[in-house]
Design a protein around this motif. Structure first.
Motif, PDB file in Angstrom:
ATOM      1  N   GLU A  16      -5.088 -23.145 -29.945  1.00 20.77           N
ATOM      2  CA  GLU A  16      -3.774 -24.086 -29.850  1.00 20.77           C
ATOM      3  C   GLU A  16      -2.786 -23.337 -29.137  1.00 20.77           C
ATOM      4  O   GLU A  16      -2.699 -22.359 -28.464  1.00 20.77           O
ATOM      5  N   ARG A  17      -1.862 -24.348 -28.754  1.00 17.47           N
ATOM      6  CA  ARG A  17      -0.654 -24.058 -27.956  1.00 17.47           C
ATOM      7  C   ARG A  17       0.107 -23.047 -28.816  1.00 17.47           C
ATOM      8  O   ARG A  17       0.331 -23.101 -29.923  1.00 17.47           O
ATOM      9  N   GLN A  18       0.701 -21.854 -28.101  1.00 18.66           N
ATOM     10  CA  GLN A  18       1.389 -20.877 -29.052  1.00 18.66           C
ATOM     11  C   GLN A  18       2.863 -20.852 -28.273  1.00 18.66           C
ATOM     12  O   GLN A  18       2.966 -20.875 -27.074  1.00 18.66           O
ATOM     13  N   PHE A  19       3.793 -20.651 -29.124  1.00 20.66           N
ATOM     14  CA  PHE A  19       5.137 -20.284 -28.736  1.00 20.66           C
ATOM     15  C   PHE A  19       5.292 -19.046 -28.077  1.00 20.66           C
ATOM     16  O   PHE A  19       4.467 -18.361 -28.470  1.00 20.66           O
ATOM     17  N   VAL A  20       5.911 -18.826 -26.789  1.00 21.62           N
ATOM     18  CA  VAL A  20       6.057 -17.582 -26.318  1.00 21.62           C
ATOM     19  C   VAL A  20       7.589 -17.058 -26.290  1.00 21.62           C
ATOM     20  O   VAL A  20       7.870 -16.006 -26.865  1.00 21.62           O
ATOM     21  N   ALA A  21       8.480 -17.931 -25.911  1.00 25.13           N
ATOM     22  CA  ALA A  21       9.976 -17.551 -25.784  1.00 25.13           C
ATOM     23  C   ALA A  21      10.816 -18.696 -25.766  1.00 25.13           C
ATOM     24  O   ALA A  21      10.189 -19.757 -25.213  1.00 25.13           O
ATOM     25  N   ARG A  22      12.177 -18.570 -26.263  1.00 24.22           N
ATOM     26  CA  ARG A  22      12.897 -19.740 -25.967  1.00 24.22           C
ATOM     27  C   ARG A  22      14.291 -19.300 -25.617  1.00 24.22           C
ATOM     28  O   ARG A  22      14.745 -18.013 -26.196  1.00 24.22           O
ATOM     29  N   ILE A  23      15.390 -19.954 -25.132  1.00 25.86           N
ATOM     30  CA  ILE A  23      16.381 -19.695 -24.842  1.00 25.86           C
ATOM     31  C   ILE A  23      17.514 -20.770 -25.048  1.00 25.86           C
ATOM     32  O   ILE A  23      17.092 -22.015 -24.692  1.00 25.86           O
ATOM     33  N   SER A  24      18.613 -20.558 -25.562  1.00 28.72           N
ATOM     34  CA  SER A  24      19.547 -21.684 -25.668  1.00 28.72           C
ATOM     35  C   SER A  24      20.241 -21.915 -24.300  1.00 28.72           C
ATOM     36  O   SER A  24      20.518 -20.884 -23.435  1.00 28.72           O
ATOM     37  N   TRP A  25      20.440 -23.185 -23.994  1.00 28.40           N
ATOM     38  CA  TRP A  25      21.049 -23.659 -22.670  1.00 28.40           C
ATOM     39  C   TRP A  25      22.399 -23.512 -22.604  1.00 28.40           C
ATOM     40  O   TRP A  25      22.836 -23.236 -21.452  1.00 28.40           O
ATOM     41  N   ARG A  26      23.076 -23.472 -23.504  1.00 25.71           N
ATOM     42  CA  ARG A  26      24.729 -23.610 -23.366  1.00 25.71           C
ATOM     43  C   ARG A  26      25.069 -21.904 -23.990  1.00 25.71           C
ATOM     44  O   ARG A  26      24.368 -21.039 -23.775  1.00 25.71           O
ATOM     45  N   SER A  27      26.254 -21.950 -24.490  1.00 26.80           N
ATOM     46  CA  SER A  27      26.922 -20.559 -24.920  1.00 26.80           C
ATOM     47  C   SER A  27      26.135 -19.674 -25.232  1.00 26.80           C
ATOM     48  O   SER A  27      25.400 -20.033 -26.307  1.00 26.80           O
ATOM     49  N   GLY A  28      26.222 -18.359 -24.858  1.00 28.97           N
ATOM     50  CA  GLY A  28      25.531 -17.327 -25.462  1.00 28.97           C
ATOM     51  C   GLY A  28      23.974 -17.081 -24.996  1.00 28.97           C
ATOM     52  O   GLY A  28      23.655 -15.817 -24.889  1.00 28.97           O
ATOM     53  N   GLY A  29      23.212 -18.127 -24.548  1.00 28.15           N
ATOM     54  CA  GLY A  29      21.934 -17.593 -24.050  1.00 28.15           C
ATOM     55  C   GLY A  29      21.070 -17.114 -24.944  1.00 28.15           C
ATOM     56  O   GLY A  29      20.320 -16.192 -24.755  1.00 28.15           O
ATOM     57  N   ASN A  30      21.187 -17.313 -26.261  1.00 28.99           N
ATOM     58  CA  ASN A  30      20.374 -16.639 -27.516  1.00 28.99           C
ATOM     59  C   ASN A  30      18.985 -16.904 -27.057  1.00 28.99           C
ATOM     60  O   ASN A  30      18.410 -18.031 -26.742  1.00 28.99           O
TER      61      ASN A  30
END
Length: 122
Positions: A42-56
Motif C-alpha cells: 500500500e501507499r505509505q506516508f514518507v514526510a510532509r512540510i507545511s507550506w507557510r510559516s514555520g515549515g513544520n
C-alpha cells in the motif's frame, strides 16, 4: 499541477534528492507531502512540510534521520533529500499538495504528481 523528478537507480548507502515543482493554484496550498508505494504494498506516508510559516516537518519513523524534506517557496518546489538509502526504500515516490494543512493521511491531499521511481540495490 505537480511535477516530480530526481529518481533513479542507486546502491545501498547512496543519496538521492527528489524535487517536486508545483504550478497553477499554489496560493491555496497549505502543505506538501511525499508518499511512496512499493510493488504489492500500500501507499505509505514518507514526510510532509507545511507550506507557510514555520515549515513544520514530520517524518515516517523508518526515514527519520535519513530523509529531509524542505521547501523553496519562491520556486514553488519541495525537495526530499534521501541519504543512507536502503533496498527497502525502493518504491515509486509521489509528491502531493494539500489545501487542508500538512496532513499525514494520503486522503487529505488534493493534488498528486505522477511519481518517480527510486530503486536501491544491495
Amino acid at each position: 499541477q505537480l511535477q516530480a523528478s530526481g529518481g533513479g537507480l542507486v546502491q545501498a548507502g547512496d543519496s538521492l534528492r527528489l524535487s517536486c515543482a508545483a504550478s497553477g493554484r499554489t496560493f491555496s496550498v497549505l502543505g506538501m507531502g511525499w508518499f511512496r508505494q512499493a510493488p504489492g504494498k500500500e501507499r505509505q506516508f514518507v514526510a510532509r512540510i507545511s507550506w507557510r510559516s514555520g515549515g513544520n516537518t514530520y517524518y515516517e519513523d523508518s526515514v527519520k534521520g535519513r530523509f529531509t524534506i524542505s521547501r523553496d517557496n519562491a520556486k514553488n518546489t519541495v525537495y526530499l533529500q534521501m541519504n543512507s538509502l536502503k533496498p527497502e526504500d525502493t518504491a515509486v515516490y509521489s509528491c502531493a499538495a494539500s489545501t487542508r494543512g500538512a496532513p499525514i493521511a494520503a486522503s487529505a491531499y488534493d493534488y498528486w504528481g505522477q511519481g518517480t521511481q527510486v530503486t536501491v540495490s544491495s
